[in-house]
Structure formats: C-alpha cells, structure tokens
Scaffold this active site. Structure first.
Site, PDB file in Angstrom:
ATOM      1  N   ASP A 186      96.410 -41.648  23.397  1.00 30.39           N
ATOM      2  CA  ASP A 186      95.868 -40.706  22.411  1.00 30.39           C
ATOM      3  C   ASP A 186      94.340 -40.629  22.350  1.00 30.39           C
ATOM      4  OD1 ASP A 186      98.492 -41.410  21.875  1.00 30.39           O
ATOM      5  OD2 ASP A 186      98.172 -41.836  19.765  1.00 30.39           O
TER       6      ASP A 186
HETATM    7  C1  FRU Z   1     101.172 -41.879  19.914  1.00 30.16           C
HETATM    8  C2  FRU Z   1     101.147 -43.345  19.486  1.00 30.16           C
HETATM    9  C3  FRU Z   1     100.602 -43.485  18.075  1.00 30.16           C
HETATM   10  C4  FRU Z   1     100.115 -44.904  18.076  1.00 30.16           C
HETATM   11  C5  FRU Z   1      99.566 -45.054  19.482  1.00 30.16           C
HETATM   12  C6  FRU Z   1      99.722 -46.415  20.083  1.00 30.16           C
HETATM   13  O1  FRU Z   1     101.164 -41.738  21.311  1.00 30.16           O
HETATM   14  O2  FRU Z   1     102.438 -43.906  19.588  1.00 30.16           O
HETATM   15  O3  FRU Z   1     101.536 -43.217  17.057  1.00 30.16           O
HETATM   16  O4  FRU Z   1      99.144 -45.139  17.097  1.00 30.16           O
HETATM   17  O5  FRU Z   1     100.259 -44.110  20.289  1.00 30.16           O
HETATM   18  O6  FRU Z   1      99.078 -46.503  21.320  1.00 30.16           O
END
Ligand code: FRU
Length: 544
Positions: A22
């Site tokens: 992300d």
């Molecule tokens: C989305 C997610 C978020 C989390 C992060 C962990 O891709 O699962 O909800 O904070 O990635 O890397």
C-alpha cells in the site's frame, strides 16, 4: 533469465528491491512530494512490514530515503501497517498508522508519529510520542480487523478520522474517531457507514466539488464551496477498491451514498489490478491525487528472481464528473515530461472489419498512446444479453478481443509480438441496450484482455472490464494507455473507466514489442487521431 529483468517497469514507481504494497501517507511539504509505502526490507514477498519513504519534486523522479517508521515500541513491535498523514494547522504533518502489538495474532492498534525536525523539507526522521497507542480496539471491536486510519478532517472544534473494520462475519465498517487535541481520540458510537461486503481495508474519505472543475479541495472542506463526499474502501475478500459518492452529515457523523445501491453495484477507481489506494490534496497545484498499488501477477518465483515485487500506479488526478455520478481520473500532467520528442501517429484512418493497423516508428514497450475513435454508425451493435448486463468482467470473458461483434471490439493491441502470438488487447465494445434494461442508450464496455499476453502459461491472467458511462450516440470515444513493459494502464473516455493490467510477455519485449489498432467488429471505425510517444525513464527511480 534476461526476459524477467526486461519486464522491470521503467517509469512506474517501484523500489530498487524487495516487496512493496500500500501507498501510505502521501503528502506535499515545503516543495516536496512524499510517498511512504508498506515495505519488506528482507525480501520480495510480504512480511516484516515497515514504512519506506521516497521524495520527489515532480511525482516522476523519486529518491529513496531511510526507513521512516519501523517497529520500535510496544504498540508496533510486530508490524507498522498502513496509515495516513494530516497537515496540522501549523503546517506540519502528523502520521497515524496501524501497529501490530502482539506476536501471536494481528492485534491492531492505532499509533501516531511526528517529524523530528519540521524544518527538514525531506522529513527524514519520525518520532513516536510516548502516549502511543492512541486508539485501541475497545467496545466489542474485532481487534484483528481494525486498521488503516485515514487523513483527519477538522470541523466544529473536532478532528475526525476513520478506521476500517469488520463487524460480525461480513460487515465492512468505517468507524469515526474524534479528537479536540489530536491526541485523545474517542469513538463515535455509530459508524460513519457500513455495508455487507466483508472487511473494509484502507478507507479514504474526502470532499469533491460539484462545480465540474478539475480542482481539488482540502480534506477539511466539509461544506463550502459546495461539495459532495467520496467514501472508498478496499475489499479484502475481492481485492479491489470501490467507492460511492454521497453526502456527509457532520452533525450526525453519518455518510449516505447518493445511489442507494452504491454499496452493491460497485463503482471502482480501476477495474484491473489496483488496490489499497489513497488520495491526498496537493496544495501546490490545487488538485486531489490518487495513489494505488498494483501487485505483480507473475509467479512468486519470478518475483524473487527479479528481486522486487509491486509498483504504484501512475498518480492520477481525481475529480467529480459534472453528472455527479462518478469520479474522473487522469494521469498527473507531470508524466508527460517523459514523452519522447518524436511522436508517431495516425490521422483519419478507417479500420475495417477484421483489420489491424500497425503503428510503427517507435519502441512501444515503454510508451504513452492517446487515440480517439469515431464510430460512423451504431446500427450493427449487438444486443446485450440481460443475463450478463450486470457483470462486465464475465461479459468480457465471454466476448474477448477476438470474438467478432457488431460495433467493436475495437481498440489497441499493445505489447504485441511480431507474429502476434502475444498481445494484450485494450478495447471497447458497444451494445444496444436490451429492452428490459430500461433505457435506449447504447451500452459501452471497456476491456483489458490479457489472455494472449504471454506464451508463459503459468500466469494469472484474468480479463478485466468495466462499463463506460458515456453517450456513445455522439459517435466518439477516446482511449489512453500508459505502457511500461509489464504494465498497461488504460483510461477510457477521458478517465471515466480505468483498467490497469500486469502482463509478462515472453516475446513482446524491448524492441520486439509492437503496437496496433484493431477492429474485430463488423462495422468500420475510424481513428480520427492517434499519437504515440516513447516514454523516457525518469532520471531517478529510487535507485533502481
Ligand atoms: C492492505 C493491507 C492493509 C494493511 C497492510 C499491511 O493491502 O492489508 O489493510 O494495513 O496491507 O501490509
């Protein structure tokens, strides 16, 4: 093998090595764009998550800085997960993010971090105040599904943020937390909004102006100029981002989508590979910019072999369409600086039934292509099978690029090998609306069909598709594709429908990648204008 390295993207944001997911806390500060992102410092698979940090003057050239946030306190010891930045009234940014605080389960709490030295425009060092965590999962909240705080907005003496959650077995929830001092946060009992979609990851909530202009507004603008709100959530189960446009009632702290079926019929930023996205307001150019993560769809073995996995889509400007029904998106103008000097093109070229026209004179493995089509007649359009009228992706799976239609399929073959054994088709297909669809307006489908993208057979190659909300009776539609070795990022009808695909050709690589316009419909179409630019590599891409 060489081919895997040739597929490493040229101008999409990527790390020099290892896994990314992300985008986190995008912001603009003292002349610099900042992007943080979920990063595994130890390999090309997900794990050991910290916040990597890059900065840019132009959203195109990126310099990787040292890790901004990594496990160091009780409340983030087992992972520093996604979060967002808020620019405080004194101009300095604050970050809120999710910390994993237990080794045995993903026990999720919300933490804060501040710049150590706010006079450093690069914001290299971040400190965590002693009062972390600032939010813990209390009051019956499922502690393992409680994460990804948003940018805060301010109104009537209170800051507010959202935290994504899961209630019961299947309800996605956006909880509101309020604070007077940006330090002590209390939950509003009723959530801002919820829907039976499964977990809501990475919520995003922001205003858009209803004046039809492309400019954006700060997240704290809640009523004037006249705004609508957008609520976006990332669906963990289905791995896509959907949004609704609606009204925010800041007294009741509730949000109501304009379209009552909005949480059922998902409008998406992108109908392809695009997840966990986040917007921010760019005060330098008064626009709202959307960042989204595009995962690899190659095998994990190849990810490890090339040493990295995951890119960010080209940042997109977002604004509300004058109809108020949906958002529009367009690559930030800065990307045009990468266009080479000698574009090639076509003009007023009729493409007949079954014909394809090659666009020559450029290396199109890394290119930006803009094309406008004219449709002389819609007479021959196929009738839309009502059974498939609700499922663009299924329809496109049945009626792929090589299935002859009435008006369309027509569009581009990109990353095509010389004998066309490999090609990714990005195209439109027009249907007469079936009588029970309650409208005489023809329906336009946009698809990205990668089923022939690679001779490698062990790849994940779903066909992606979305509807295009345009009045095709005017006889015109446009398409832009940003091609970058293993990415095809396409914008239909000026950014009404977008599809990002990851493809991994084995022949259509480097100089051996070709570009064509094709028409597999019975009706002739005309390319009124096509312009294709080779895209340069940015001078700086995180050292990659
Ligand atoms: C989305 C997610 C978020 C989390 C992060 C962990 O891709 O699962 O909800 O904070 O990635 O890397």
């Amino acid at each position: 093998p060489v081919s895997i390295l040739e597929l490493s993207t040229g101008y999409h944001f990527r790390p020099p090595k290892n896994w990314i997911n992300d985008p986190n806390a995008p912001l603009y500060y003292k002349g610099w764009y900042h992007l943080f992102y979920q990063y595994n410092p130890k390999g090309a698979v997900w794990g050991n998550i910290v916040w990597a940090h890059s900065v840019s003057r132009d959203l195109i050239n990126w310099v990787a800085l040292e890790t901004a946030i990594s496990p160091s306190i009780e409340s983030d010891k087992y992972g520093c997960w996604s979060g967002s930045a808020t620019i405080l009234p004194d101009g300095t940014p604050a970050i809120m993010y999710t910390g994993i605080s237990r080794p045995d389960i993903n026990y999720e709490v919300q933490n804060m971090a501040f710049p150590k030295n706010s006079s450093d425009p690069l914001l290299r060092e971040w400190v965590k105040p002693g009062h972390n965590p600032v939010i813990v999962p209390e009051g019956g909240i499922n502690a393992t599904q409680f994460r990804d705080p948003t940018t805060a907005w301010y109104a009537d003496g209170h800051w507010r943020i959202l935290v994504g959650a899961l209630s019961g077995a299947s309800r996605g929830v956006a909880y509101v937390y309020r604070s007077r001092d940006f330090r002590r946060w209390t939950r509003v009992r009723k959530p801002l909004h919820s829907a039976p979609t499964g977990m809501w990851e990475c919520p995003d909530f922001y205003p858009v102006t209803v004046d039809g202009r492309q400019s954006g507004v700060d997240t704290s603008v809640v009523s004037s100029p006249r705004v609508k709100h957008v609520l976006k959530n990332s669906l963990d189960l289905r791995r896509y981002d959907y949004y609704t446009v609606g009204t925010y009632d800041r007294v009741r702290e509730r949000y109501v989508p304009d379209n009552p079926a909005g949480d059922e019929h998902h409008l998406r930023y992108d109908y392809g590979n695009f997840y966990a996205s986040k917007t921010f307001y760019d005060p330098a150019k008064r626009r709202r910019i959307l960042w989204g993560w595009a995962n690899e769809s190659d095998t994990a073995v190849d990810d490890v072999a090339k040493g990295w996995a995951g890119i960010q889509a080209i940042p997109r400007k977002v604004w509300l369409d004058p109809s108020g029904r949906q958002l529009m998106q367009w690559p930030v103008e800065e990307v045009e600086a990468l266009r080479g000097e000698n574009p090639v093109g076509l003009k007023d070229r009729v493409v007949k039934r079954g014909e394809h026209v090659e666009v020559t004179g450029l290396q199109s493995a890394q290119a930006d292509v803009e094309v406008s089509f004219e449709l002389p007649s819609l007479e021959g359009a196929e009738t839309l099978d009502p059974a498939l009228a609700n499922d663009a992706q299924k329809l496109c799976g049945v009626k792929g690029a090589d299935v002859e239609g009435g008006v369309g399929p027509f569009g581009l073959w990109v990353l095509a090998s010389s004998k066309l054994e490999e090609r990714t088709a990005v195209f439109f297909r027009v249907f007469k609306a079936a009588r029970n669809i309650n409208s005489t307006k023809p329906v336009v489908l946009m698809c990205s069909d990668p089923t022939k993208a690679s001779l490698n057979t062990n790849l994940y190659h779903p066909t992606f598709a979305g509807w295009v909300d345009t009045d095709i009776r005017k006889g015109k539609i446009s398409l832009r594709s940003l091609i970058d070795r293993s990415v095809v990022e396409s914008f239909g009808a000026g950014g009404r429908t977008c599809i990002l695909s990851r493809v991994y050709p084995s022949l259509a690589i480097g100089k051996n990648a070709h570009l064509h316009v094709f028409n597999n419909g019975k009706a002739d179409i005309k390319v009124s204008q096509l312009t294709a630019w080779e895209m340069k590599k940015p001078a700086l891409m995180n050292g990659a």
